[in-house]
Motif scaffolding. Structure first.
Motif, PDB file in Angstrom:
ATOM      1  N   LEU A 171      39.621  43.806  41.448  1.00 11.55           N
ATOM      2  CA  LEU A 171      40.331  44.501  40.793  1.00 11.55           C
ATOM      3  C   LEU A 171      41.139  45.455  41.370  1.00 11.55           C
ATOM      4  O   LEU A 171      40.574  46.419  42.176  1.00 11.55           O
ATOM      5  CB  LEU A 171      39.221  45.355  40.061  1.00 11.55           C
ATOM      6  CG  LEU A 171      39.924  46.179  38.444  1.00 11.55           C
ATOM      7  CD1 LEU A 171      40.412  44.773  37.570  1.00 11.55           C
ATOM      8  CD2 LEU A 171      39.141  46.870  37.720  1.00 11.55           C
ATOM      9  N   LEU A 193      34.348  44.301  42.763  1.00 17.23           N
ATOM     10  CA  LEU A 193      33.448  44.595  41.789  1.00 17.23           C
ATOM     11  C   LEU A 193      32.199  43.563  41.840  1.00 17.23           C
ATOM     12  O   LEU A 193      32.614  42.632  41.829  1.00 17.23           O
ATOM     13  CB  LEU A 193      33.651  45.114  40.357  1.00 17.23           C
ATOM     14  CG  LEU A 193      34.849  45.919  40.308  1.00 17.23           C
ATOM     15  CD1 LEU A 193      34.870  46.012  38.583  1.00 17.23           C
ATOM     16  CD2 LEU A 193      34.664  47.226  40.734  1.00 17.23           C
ATOM     17  N   VAL A 194      30.866  44.137  42.251  1.00 17.48           N
ATOM     18  CA  VAL A 194      29.709  43.300  41.990  1.00 17.48           C
ATOM     19  C   VAL A 194      28.891  43.709  40.971  1.00 17.48           C
ATOM     20  O   VAL A 194      28.498  44.987  41.329  1.00 17.48           O
ATOM     21  CB  VAL A 194      29.334  42.896  43.452  1.00 17.48           C
ATOM     22  CG1 VAL A 194      28.284  41.755  43.374  1.00 17.48           C
ATOM     23  CG2 VAL A 194      30.351  42.534  44.553  1.00 17.48           C
ATOM     24  N   SER A 195      28.392  42.868  40.361  1.00 19.61           N
ATOM     25  CA  SER A 195      27.328  43.340  39.420  1.00 19.61           C
ATOM     26  C   SER A 195      26.115  42.807  39.621  1.00 19.61           C
ATOM     27  O   SER A 195      26.055  41.416  39.450  1.00 19.61           O
ATOM     28  CB  SER A 195      27.569  43.669  38.116  1.00 19.61           C
ATOM     29  OG  SER A 195      26.601  43.925  37.270  1.00 19.61           O
ATOM     30  N   LEU A 245      28.756  51.904  36.851  1.00 13.95           N
ATOM     31  CA  LEU A 245      30.054  51.209  37.522  1.00 13.95           C
ATOM     32  C   LEU A 245      31.212  51.958  37.300  1.00 13.95           C
ATOM     33  O   LEU A 245      32.256  52.064  38.186  1.00 13.95           O
ATOM     34  CB  LEU A 245      30.122  49.919  36.787  1.00 13.95           C
ATOM     35  CG  LEU A 245      31.135  48.783  37.249  1.00 13.95           C
ATOM     36  CD1 LEU A 245      30.679  48.345  38.732  1.00 13.95           C
ATOM     37  CD2 LEU A 245      31.321  47.717  36.514  1.00 13.95           C
ATOM     38  N   GLU A 246      31.631  52.569  36.106  1.00 12.77           N
ATOM     39  CA  GLU A 246      32.878  53.390  35.909  1.00 12.77           C
ATOM     40  C   GLU A 246      32.706  54.533  36.907  1.00 12.77           C
ATOM     41  O   GLU A 246      33.427  54.836  37.551  1.00 12.77           O
ATOM     42  CB  GLU A 246      32.731  53.900  34.421  1.00 12.77           C
ATOM     43  CG  GLU A 246      33.132  52.872  33.503  1.00 12.77           C
ATOM     44  CD  GLU A 246      31.900  52.614  32.632  1.00 12.77           C
ATOM     45  OE1 GLU A 246      30.823  52.709  33.081  1.00 12.77           O
ATOM     46  OE2 GLU A 246      31.912  52.226  31.325  1.00 12.77           O
ATOM     47  N   LEU A 284      33.546  53.497  40.234  1.00 12.86           N
ATOM     48  CA  LEU A 284      34.857  53.059  40.466  1.00 12.86           C
ATOM     49  C   LEU A 284      35.664  54.216  40.705  1.00 12.86           C
ATOM     50  O   LEU A 284      36.557  54.292  41.341  1.00 12.86           O
ATOM     51  CB  LEU A 284      35.311  52.124  39.291  1.00 12.86           C
ATOM     52  CG  LEU A 284      36.503  51.239  39.643  1.00 12.86           C
ATOM     53  CD1 LEU A 284      36.117  50.276  40.835  1.00 12.86           C
ATOM     54  CD2 LEU A 284      36.684  50.145  38.453  1.00 12.86           C
ATOM     55  N   PRO A 286      26.736  37.290  35.415  1.00  8.50           N
ATOM     56  CA  PRO A 286      26.900  38.679  35.076  1.00  8.50           C
ATOM     57  C   PRO A 286      28.060  39.288  34.182  1.00  8.50           C
ATOM     58  O   PRO A 286      29.094  38.674  34.293  1.00  8.50           O
ATOM     59  CB  PRO A 286      26.756  39.258  36.346  1.00  8.50           C
ATOM     60  CG  PRO A 286      26.566  37.809  37.621  1.00  8.50           C
ATOM     61  CD  PRO A 286      27.038  37.102  36.809  1.00  8.50           C
ATOM     62  N   LEU A 306      30.089  42.557  33.384  1.00  8.00           N
ATOM     63  CA  LEU A 306      30.316  43.918  33.839  1.00  8.00           C
ATOM     64  C   LEU A 306      30.961  44.748  32.565  1.00  8.00           C
ATOM     65  O   LEU A 306      31.795  44.147  31.893  1.00  8.00           O
ATOM     66  CB  LEU A 306      31.002  44.226  34.924  1.00  8.00           C
ATOM     67  CG  LEU A 306      30.577  43.709  36.467  1.00  8.00           C
ATOM     68  CD1 LEU A 306      30.358  42.255  36.393  1.00  8.00           C
ATOM     69  CD2 LEU A 306      31.647  43.887  37.452  1.00  8.00           C
ATOM     70  N   LEU A 312      33.068  47.968  31.669  1.00  2.00           N
ATOM     71  CA  LEU A 312      33.996  49.108  32.262  1.00  2.00           C
ATOM     72  C   LEU A 312      34.553  49.545  31.157  1.00  2.00           C
ATOM     73  O   LEU A 312      35.398  49.105  30.478  1.00  2.00           O
ATOM     74  CB  LEU A 312      35.013  48.182  33.065  1.00  2.00           C
ATOM     75  CG  LEU A 312      35.718  49.253  34.161  1.00  2.00           C
ATOM     76  CD1 LEU A 312      34.675  49.594  35.178  1.00  2.00           C
ATOM     77  CD2 LEU A 312      36.928  48.406  34.868  1.00  2.00           C
ATOM     78  N   HIS A 313      34.348  51.073  31.004  1.00  2.00           N
ATOM     79  CA  HIS A 313      34.743  51.658  29.745  1.00  2.00           C
ATOM     80  C   HIS A 313      34.404  50.947  28.471  1.00  2.00           C
ATOM     81  O   HIS A 313      33.189  50.483  28.461  1.00  2.00           O
ATOM     82  CB  HIS A 313      36.201  52.058  29.753  1.00  2.00           C
ATOM     83  CG  HIS A 313      36.516  52.716  31.318  1.00  2.00           C
ATOM     84  ND1 HIS A 313      36.204  54.154  31.598  1.00  2.00           N
ATOM     85  CD2 HIS A 313      37.292  52.247  32.335  1.00  2.00           C
ATOM     86  CE1 HIS A 313      36.428  54.434  32.770  1.00  2.00           C
ATOM     87  NE2 HIS A 313      37.047  53.384  33.400  1.00  2.00           N
ATOM     88  N   LEU A 317      42.697  38.931  36.333  1.00  2.00           N
ATOM     89  CA  LEU A 317      41.782  39.892  35.873  1.00  2.00           C
ATOM     90  C   LEU A 317      42.599  41.247  35.693  1.00  2.00           C
ATOM     91  O   LEU A 317      42.472  41.735  34.705  1.00  2.00           O
ATOM     92  CB  LEU A 317      40.840  40.170  36.871  1.00  2.00           C
ATOM     93  CG  LEU A 317      39.556  40.894  36.143  1.00  2.00           C
ATOM     94  CD1 LEU A 317      38.891  39.992  35.301  1.00  2.00           C
ATOM     95  CD2 LEU A 317      38.446  41.078  37.494  1.00  2.00           C
ATOM     96  N   GLU A 318      43.482  41.793  36.750  1.00  2.00           N
ATOM     97  CA  GLU A 318      44.251  43.164  36.399  1.00  2.00           C
ATOM     98  C   GLU A 318      44.940  42.942  35.304  1.00  2.00           C
ATOM     99  O   GLU A 318      45.142  43.990  34.549  1.00  2.00           O
ATOM    100  CB  GLU A 318      44.991  43.208  37.589  1.00  2.00           C
ATOM    101  CG  GLU A 318      44.095  43.657  38.948  1.00  2.00           C
ATOM    102  CD  GLU A 318      44.054  42.699  40.123  1.00  2.00           C
ATOM    103  OE1 GLU A 318      43.922  41.546  39.367  1.00  2.00           O
ATOM    104  OE2 GLU A 318      43.881  42.962  41.266  1.00  2.00           O
TER     105      GLU A 318
END
Lengths: 118, 118
Positions: free
Chosen positions: A8, A13-15, A105-106, A109, B4, B6, B8-9, B105-106
């Motif tokens: 990104l 990012l890795v989860s 994660l948020e 970042l 996984p 993720l 994000l917000h 993705l972006e």
């Protein structure tokens, strides 16, 4: 099984959402370093919220991958360290001294972007 | 193996980086819908850049999961559809008419945030 690594902007990012076996952990280490190299990522967020227990091997691999990433020039933020994981890491002497941590994660970042903005 | 997801917000991010087998695809479908429910996510970005071939079963599962997510109130953006995947989807009649698509993705996340901002 391999762990997907998302790119990104200039971060990765890795989860990690399930317990790692040894093979997967080593594969992850290799994949992450390759991806940092490939993408010139400046930062990495590794979210381990879902991991509530790690054994000594996985802890060592995690500590190693953080040091290796730092060596390659990427800032690492670890997010969501659970109590039992924190205990294991400290007991094993993997203090992650130079590593940024955040709650999720948020926030990880955000923290990374602040750092990279400096 | 599970994929996984993720958070994000108010969006969920998924990157499918290796060919799915049937079991993993169905597990992903279930996991994604549960995660949408759990997190009240308003949008989902599914990145399939690394997938350069899908069979009819996986294509159907993908089409289904998009429709199901939409039904649950989440906007879906699919990113990185490769030529062969586009061909398979259209040939199977999975036109993804109401689905947003983007290159990566972006851009997918940007598009989603624009849509959600409206």
């Amino acid at each position: 099984m391999r762990i997907p690594i998302l790119k990104l902007h200039d971060c990765l990012l890795v989860s990690i959402q399930w317990e790692l076996d040894d093979q997967t952990a080593l594969q992850f280490q290799e994949d992450l370093l390759n991806k940092i190299h490939e993408t010139n990522a400046k930062g990495v967020v590794i979210d381990i919220t879902s991991i509530d227990f790690i054994d000594s091997f996985i802890a060592k691999v995690l500590g190693d991958v953080i040091n290796m990433s730092t060596l390659m020039g990427a800032k690492v933020v670890i997010t969501g360290i659970q109590p039992a994981v924190a205990i294991t890491l400290i007991e094993l002497g993997i203090g992650l001294e130079d590593v940024l941590t955040a709650l999720d994660l948020e926030k990880g970042l955000e923290k990374l972007q602040q750092e990279l903005g400096d």
